[in-house]
Design a protein around this motif. Structure first.
Motif, PDB file in Angstrom:
ATOM      1  N   PRO A  30       0.842  -1.206   0.000  1.00 23.23           N
ATOM      2  CA  PRO A  30       0.000   0.000   0.000  1.00 23.23           C
ATOM      3  C   PRO A  30       0.879   1.258   0.000  1.00 23.23           C
ATOM      4  O   PRO A  30       1.979   1.267   0.564  1.00 23.23           O
ATOM      5  CB  PRO A  30      -0.796  -0.115   1.298  1.00 23.23           C
ATOM      6  CG  PRO A  30      -0.802  -1.592   1.597  1.00 23.23           C
ATOM      7  CD  PRO A  30       0.549  -2.076   1.139  1.00 23.23           C
ATOM      8  N   PRO A  67      -4.069   1.210  -2.717  1.00 22.78           N
ATOM      9  CA  PRO A  67      -3.754  -0.219  -2.571  1.00 22.78           C
ATOM     10  C   PRO A  67      -2.490  -0.687  -3.289  1.00 22.78           C
ATOM     11  O   PRO A  67      -2.183  -1.865  -3.254  1.00 22.78           O
ATOM     12  CB  PRO A  67      -4.983  -0.909  -3.143  1.00 22.78           C
ATOM     13  CG  PRO A  67      -5.550   0.062  -4.103  1.00 22.78           C
ATOM     14  CD  PRO A  67      -5.243   1.423  -3.549  1.00 22.78           C
ATOM     15  N   TYR A 110      -7.167  -5.096   4.138  1.00 23.79           N
ATOM     16  CA  TYR A 110      -6.243  -4.014   4.480  1.00 23.79           C
ATOM     17  C   TYR A 110      -6.433  -3.690   5.953  1.00 23.79           C
ATOM     18  O   TYR A 110      -7.551  -3.494   6.411  1.00 23.79           O
ATOM     19  CB  TYR A 110      -6.521  -2.780   3.620  1.00 23.79           C
ATOM     20  CG  TYR A 110      -6.210  -3.024   2.170  1.00 23.79           C
ATOM     21  CD1 TYR A 110      -4.932  -2.798   1.674  1.00 23.79           C
ATOM     22  CD2 TYR A 110      -7.173  -3.516   1.296  1.00 23.79           C
ATOM     23  CE1 TYR A 110      -4.628  -3.045   0.347  1.00 23.79           C
ATOM     24  CE2 TYR A 110      -6.882  -3.761  -0.031  1.00 23.79           C
ATOM     25  CZ  TYR A 110      -5.608  -3.516  -0.493  1.00 23.79           C
ATOM     26  OH  TYR A 110      -5.306  -3.771  -1.811  1.00 23.79           O
ATOM     27  N   TYR A 142     -10.461   2.901   0.896  1.00 21.83           N
ATOM     28  CA  TYR A 142      -9.190   2.584   1.555  1.00 21.83           C
ATOM     29  C   TYR A 142      -8.943   3.636   2.623  1.00 21.83           C
ATOM     30  O   TYR A 142      -8.115   4.535   2.465  1.00 21.83           O
ATOM     31  CB  TYR A 142      -8.044   2.537   0.534  1.00 21.83           C
ATOM     32  CG  TYR A 142      -8.293   1.524  -0.555  1.00 21.83           C
ATOM     33  CD1 TYR A 142      -8.218   0.157  -0.282  1.00 21.83           C
ATOM     34  CD2 TYR A 142      -8.626   1.917  -1.845  1.00 21.83           C
ATOM     35  CE1 TYR A 142      -8.464  -0.779  -1.269  1.00 21.83           C
ATOM     36  CE2 TYR A 142      -8.876   0.975  -2.834  1.00 21.83           C
ATOM     37  CZ  TYR A 142      -8.787  -0.361  -2.539  1.00 21.83           C
ATOM     38  OH  TYR A 142      -9.029  -1.295  -3.514  1.00 21.83           O
ATOM     39  N   SER A 155       3.121  -1.498   3.909  1.00 22.87           N
ATOM     40  CA  SER A 155       3.501  -0.168   3.427  1.00 22.87           C
ATOM     41  C   SER A 155       4.728   0.339   4.172  1.00 22.87           C
ATOM     42  O   SER A 155       5.138  -0.224   5.193  1.00 22.87           O
ATOM     43  CB  SER A 155       2.344   0.810   3.654  1.00 22.87           C
ATOM     44  OG  SER A 155       2.233   1.095   5.045  1.00 22.87           O
TER      45      SER A 155
END
Length: 191
Positions: free
Chosen positions: A97, A116, A128, A152, A181
């Protein structure tokens, strides 16, 4: 009847050899069977008899699953009866991400959004999870209120500390893997 493998997870572009084995009690032979994928009959050229009561099917260069619950591979008897089924989950692992951004309305809450990944589409259900912790001594916390500012996004409504930086990151996971991420550092007073 039994299909093997049962409910496999496969990478897009891969191939699969599946078998349908019928119990002798059914009095069916391999030539009495046929296969469907998502309700469409597969061509007999993709079949291989592997024994008197076992019929194999070869699927090459599989595309991403068209259904959230997996693609339905079904073994049928000649009269159309369903003997056994298997769900194929075909897709890609999640991407890392990106573009995490956060804001606070009242210095007591925090709302964060992210993208994403570069492509985003994995063809598999992907979860997520936004996680956060106080920078030097905090334990990992998981955001609970998702989709508050779009698909998101997540909202942390309370119990945030002032004058202490937070580390915030997003984990994406599906049947083929996990991607995390980069960590974003922020102070509630700055956002």
């Amino acid at each position: 009847a039994v299909i093997s493998p049962q409910d496999p997870t496969l990478l897009m572009g891969s191939s699969l050899l599946a078998t349908c084995t019928v119990s002798p009690d059914f009095h069916l032979k391999a030539e009495d069977l046929y296969w469907t994928l998502n309700g469409r009959r597969l061509p007999p050229t993709s079949y291989t008899p592997l024994g008197p009561t076992t019929l194999g099917v070869a699927l090459a260069h599989l595309n991403g699953s068209r259904q959230q619950s997996g693609d339905n591979l079904v073994c049928h008897s000649r009269d159309g009866g369903i003997l056994a089924g298997s769900c194929l989950y075909v897709g890609l692992p999640p991407e890392k991400p990106v573009n995490i951004s956060c804001w606070s309305k009242n210095m007591k809450d925090l709302t964060c959004k992210w993208a994403p990944g570069t492509e985003g589409e994995t063809f598999l259900p992907t979860n997520y999870t936004l996680k956060y912790k106080l920078r030097w001594y905090g334990r990992d916390n998981t955001c609970q209120e998702y989709h508050t500012a779009g698909p998101y996004s997540c909202h942390i409504p309370k119990d945030l500390a002032l004058f202490t930086p937070y580390e915030i990151w997003v984990e994406a996971s599906n049947r083929l893997g996990v991607a995390v991420s980069d960590v974003v550092m922020l102070d509630i007073l700055d956002v």
